[in-house]
Scaffold this motif. Structure first.
Motif, PDB file in Angstrom:
ATOM      1  N   GLY A   1      35.759  34.746  31.991  1.00 44.58           N
ATOM      2  CA  GLY A   1      36.620  35.923  32.129  1.00 44.58           C
ATOM      3  C   GLY A   1      36.183  36.895  33.207  1.00 44.58           C
ATOM      4  O   GLY A   1      36.974  37.305  34.053  1.00 44.58           O
ATOM      5  N   GLU A   2      34.894  37.251  33.184  1.00 42.02           N
ATOM      6  CA  GLU A   2      34.437  38.269  34.136  1.00 42.02           C
ATOM      7  C   GLU A   2      34.543  37.765  35.558  1.00 42.02           C
ATOM      8  O   GLU A   2      34.898  38.508  36.479  1.00 42.02           O
ATOM      9  CB  GLU A   2      33.014  38.691  33.802  1.00 42.02           C
ATOM     10  N   GLU A   3      34.246  36.476  35.725  1.00 43.80           N
ATOM     11  CA  GLU A   3      34.339  35.888  37.056  1.00 43.80           C
ATOM     12  C   GLU A   3      35.796  35.858  37.531  1.00 43.80           C
ATOM     13  O   GLU A   3      36.090  36.108  38.700  1.00 43.80           O
ATOM     14  CB  GLU A   3      33.781  34.471  37.001  1.00 43.80           C
ATOM     15  N   ILE A   4      36.713  35.579  36.613  1.00 46.21           N
ATOM     16  CA  ILE A   4      38.139  35.555  36.974  1.00 46.21           C
ATOM     17  C   ILE A   4      38.560  36.942  37.463  1.00 46.21           C
ATOM     18  O   ILE A   4      39.212  37.078  38.487  1.00 46.21           O
ATOM     19  CB  ILE A   4      39.012  35.104  35.768  1.00 46.21           C
ATOM     20  N   VAL A   5      38.156  37.954  36.735  1.00 44.58           N
ATOM     21  CA  VAL A   5      38.516  39.324  37.124  1.00 44.58           C
ATOM     22  C   VAL A   5      37.955  39.637  38.513  1.00 44.58           C
ATOM     23  O   VAL A   5      38.633  40.214  39.360  1.00 44.58           O
ATOM     24  CB  VAL A   5      38.000  40.336  36.071  1.00 44.58           C
ATOM     25  N   ARG A   6      36.711  39.208  38.752  1.00 44.04           N
ATOM     26  CA  ARG A   6      36.050  39.495  40.036  1.00 44.04           C
ATOM     27  C   ARG A   6      36.704  38.734  41.177  1.00 44.04           C
ATOM     28  O   ARG A   6      36.966  39.263  42.233  1.00 44.04           O
ATOM     29  CB  ARG A   6      34.581  39.093  39.917  1.00 44.04           C
TER      30      ARG A   6
END
Ligand code: 5AD
Ligand code: SF4
Length: 441
Positions: A90-95
């Protein structure tokens, strides 16, 4: 009257995602979104993703690439990623993916309406918590619209088994069971809306231990109580783990007529050495003995399974043991997978099997399973089965349904209505389905 916004959900992966997508779609109706089956038409696109193998996870990124054009044409379009890729990355997708407005993990769906309000105001939203509350309780009650004769109902989620190849304990979290009364209420509601067959879902569904009025209920108890619901004709459950196949559940297969004679019981490998390295805590022999006990209770039960080939350090001899086990069981269905390295799982660090060798083993296993499936299917010719009719077939006047054993059965005669269970004599076995004629009752 305000125009409704349109929501397009694309679902990848397992039946639990199918169920979750239905529930999300219902929850989003409260936030003013109605479902559409066209991405081009949508105001919001939600990808409900799967992380189980590398290929499944990659699909999300290629799909997001396709949506870039859509968003360029329609700047107000919102894009969300849900499901197990959202949980894991998730966090990587947002980034890395500026076009994604919303990322929601599988345990946070009840928070979707608030997240959507945030997104509608122009912000981005990420929620991949494992909250203590039950997401299903907080998701709106299912609306009363009529529905088809079969439905999924999630009763258990998550896994504590930690097989060395598997991401599920990380993406879906620890094992949790829904309370029995909620399951019964939801089942009754489904039946009121036309459902005749319910498939109870869980990553380890036979580890079910939901709170009941008189202590925790096992899956067998839940099945028996569900069987008392008038109008519910068939009960199935999936996916089971061999180590949770308790005596009461085996007994239910013998004496509960509404429990269908079909069991998906993944074993993954027939080699004890590999099973140990997979952290499966059962042997090939204990699995075979278990199937003997199940067949003693219900001799005609149709067995299904999952297999992984090319697990790290798997030798030709290990693979032969898998072929031997398949021969010994005689599967009616089986799903075969080439081992896929999943970051963060113990097996990812181990020496990998040559990919060409793994491909070759996959083909050999698939050939054997294909033969077996056909033998089991062909052996149905001449037998009489009960078919729950689901929908019209491709040919005019044809209806299609499922037998007790989950075979698709086509009937060319006028008569059977959607939702009816009729007795059918099987007359022919085709490529992937059976053909029959109505008989007597
Ligand atoms: N590689 C290949 N197959 C896998 N499965 C789970 N994890 C992996 C992996 N890393 C298969 C198992 C499981 C099914 C749902 O997916 O066979 O039973
Ligand atoms: Fe994954 Fe094993 Fe749990 Fe099944 S039992 S979900 S394969 S860890």
């Amino acid at each position: 009257m305000t125009a409704h916004k349109k929501l397009f959900i694309k679902t990848y992966g397992c039946q639990m995602n199918v169920y979750d997508s239905e529930r999300m779609s219902e929850a989003m109706e409260k936030a003013g979104y109605r479902p559409t089956d066209s991405a081009e038409d949508a105001d919001m696109i939600l990808l409900n993703t799967c992380h189980i193998r590398e290929k499944a996870a990659e699909k999300v990124y290629s799909e997001l690439g396709r949506f870039r054009g859509l968003k360029a044409d329609k700047p107000d379009l919102k894009i969300g990623v849900a499901g197990c890729v959202a949980q894991a990355e998730g966090e990587e997708i947002v980034r890395r993916q500026p076009l994604v407005d919303l990322v929601v993990g599988p345990q946070s769906y009840h928070r979707l309406p608030e997240m959507v309000a945030k997104v509608d105001s122009g912000a981005r939203a990420l929620d991949t918590d494992f909250p203590a509350e039950d997401k299903f309780e907080h998701l709106s009650a299912r609306p009363k619209a009529a529905r088809g004769p079969t439905a999924f109902l999630t009763v258990q989620e998550g896994c504590d088994k930690f097989c060395a190849f598997c991401v599920v304990p990380y993406t879906r979290g620890a094992e949790v069971s829904r309370p029995a009364d909620r399951v019964l209420t939801e089942a009754r509601d489904l039946v009121d809306r036309g459902v005749r067959e319910i498939t109870l879902l869980g990553q380890n569904v036979n580890a079910y231990h939901g709170a009941g009025p008189d202590g925790d209920w096992s899956l067998a108890r839940l099945v028996r109580e569900l069987a008392r619901v008038d109008g519910l004709e068939r009960i199935r459950y999936t996916t089971s783990h061999p180590n949770d196949m308790e005596d009461d559940l085996i007994a239910a297969h013998g004496d509960e007529p509404k429990l269908m004679p079909y069991l998906h019981l993944p074993v993954q490998s027939g080699s004890d050495r590999i099973l140990k390295r997979m952290n499966r805590s059962h042997t090939a022999e204990s699995y075979l003995r278990l199937i003997e006990r199940i067949r003693a209770a219900r001799p005609d039960i149709l067995m299904s399974g999952d297999f992984i080939v090319g697990f790290p350090e798997e030798t030709e001899a290990d693979f032969q043991a898998t072929l031997d086990l398949v021969q010994a069981v005689g599967y009616g269905y089986a799903y075969t997978f080439k081992y896929s390295t999943r970051p963060g799982t113990p097996a990812a660090e181990r020496p990998q099997v040559d990919p060409a060798e793994a491909d070759d083993r996959l083909q050999r296993l698939q050939a054997l399973i294909h033969r077996q499936q056909h033998e089991v299917q062909d052996a149905m010719v001449g037998r009489t089965v009960k078919v729950l009719f689901e929908k019209p077939g491709r040919k005019d006047g044809q209806m299609v349904g499922k037998s007790e054993y989950l075979h698709a059965v086509h009937v060319d005669e006028a008569g059977p209505q959607t939702g009816q269970i009729r007795t059918v004599e099987i007359v022919k076995s085709g490529a992937n389905s059976l053909f029959g004629k109505l008989s007597g009752t």
